[in-house]
Design a protein around this motif. Sequence first.
Motif, PDB file in Angstrom:
ATOM      1  N   SER A  74     -58.764 -15.647  19.015  1.00 19.63           N
ATOM      2  CA  SER A  74     -58.731 -15.017  18.093  1.00 19.63           C
ATOM      3  C   SER A  74     -59.533 -14.032  18.047  1.00 19.63           C
ATOM      4  CB  SER A  74     -59.230 -16.196  16.824  1.00 19.63           C
ATOM      5  OG  SER A  74     -57.833 -16.886  16.675  1.00 19.63           O
ATOM      6  N   LYS A 131     -58.907 -10.684  20.342  1.00 24.79           N
ATOM      7  CA  LYS A 131     -57.670 -10.191  19.718  1.00 24.79           C
ATOM      8  C   LYS A 131     -58.703  -9.648  18.705  1.00 24.79           C
ATOM      9  CE  LYS A 131     -54.325 -13.218  21.318  1.00 24.79           C
ATOM     10  NZ  LYS A 131     -53.474 -14.119  20.784  1.00 24.79           N
ATOM     11  N   ARG A 134     -45.927 -10.199  10.827  1.00 19.34           N
ATOM     12  CA  ARG A 134     -45.176 -10.420  11.781  1.00 19.34           C
ATOM     13  C   ARG A 134     -45.863 -11.861  12.496  1.00 19.34           C
ATOM     14  NH1 ARG A 134     -40.965  -8.670  16.357  1.00 19.34           N
ATOM     15  NH2 ARG A 134     -40.080 -10.161  16.750  1.00 19.34           N
ATOM     16  N   ARG A 135     -47.077 -11.061  12.589  1.00 18.78           N
ATOM     17  CA  ARG A 135     -47.600 -12.085  13.483  1.00 18.78           C
ATOM     18  C   ARG A 135     -48.094 -13.391  12.636  1.00 18.78           C
ATOM     19  NH1 ARG A 135     -48.692  -9.932  19.039  1.00 18.78           N
ATOM     20  NH2 ARG A 135     -48.151  -8.180  19.462  1.00 18.78           N
ATOM     21  N   HIS A 136     -48.710 -13.166  11.608  1.00 19.80           N
ATOM     22  CA  HIS A 136     -48.752 -14.129  10.583  1.00 19.80           C
ATOM     23  C   HIS A 136     -47.947 -15.310   9.795  1.00 19.80           C
ATOM     24  CE1 HIS A 136     -52.628 -11.745  11.704  1.00 19.80           C
ATOM     25  NE2 HIS A 136     -53.140 -13.538  11.572  1.00 19.80           N
ATOM     26  N   TYR A 142     -51.904  -5.979  23.903  1.00 16.60           N
ATOM     27  CA  TYR A 142     -50.304  -7.387  22.974  1.00 16.60           C
ATOM     28  C   TYR A 142     -49.190  -6.055  23.093  1.00 16.60           C
ATOM     29  CZ  TYR A 142     -54.206 -10.037  23.430  1.00 16.60           C
ATOM     30  OH  TYR A 142     -55.549 -10.922  24.062  1.00 16.60           O
ATOM     31  N   TYR A 162     -56.271  -3.583  22.140  1.00 16.58           N
ATOM     32  CA  TYR A 162     -55.045  -4.510  21.233  1.00 16.58           C
ATOM     33  C   TYR A 162     -53.916  -4.494  22.210  1.00 16.58           C
ATOM     34  CZ  TYR A 162     -53.295  -7.329  18.381  1.00 16.58           C
ATOM     35  OH  TYR A 162     -51.536  -8.869  17.838  1.00 16.58           O
TER      36      TYR A 162
END
Length: 142
Positions: free
Chosen positions: A52, A55, A81-83, A74, A70
């Motif tokens: 974490s 990233k 959306r990722r969270h 990725y 990043y």
Amino acid sequence: METIDQSTETPYQRIGGDAAIRRLVDRFYQLMDELPEAYTARKIHPQDLTESGNKFVDFLSGWLGGPQRYVEKYGPPMLRRRHMPYAIGPEERDQWLMCMKLALEESVADEPLRTALYEQFVRIGEFMRNQGENVASCGCGH
């Protein structure tokens, strides 16, 4: 010696580059681990914060105008959306912001930059919120 006009420097340069971003992120996660009042926000993160943190450093680097690591690793951040799998309500948002504010105060000497960054983190924190009243729709069906 010629001075650099601050208006031409990116926030990445003003904050001090990768080393300063790493210090900020490390302190942020250290506060999240140490402060009992950050418990609710901390528990939605993995036990080991290494990935974490890495990233987050990569994201902040690009977000502040530095290397776009990043995105290279990725793809587009798509933060909301990722969270989305994590319940992020006002309590989690406020705890996250408390840790970020303290980390900024300890890590960023440039007061105007620190203030501007915190204001942006407040916006991001609210954007990430997916629980509670008046949650803005992301247009993704959630």
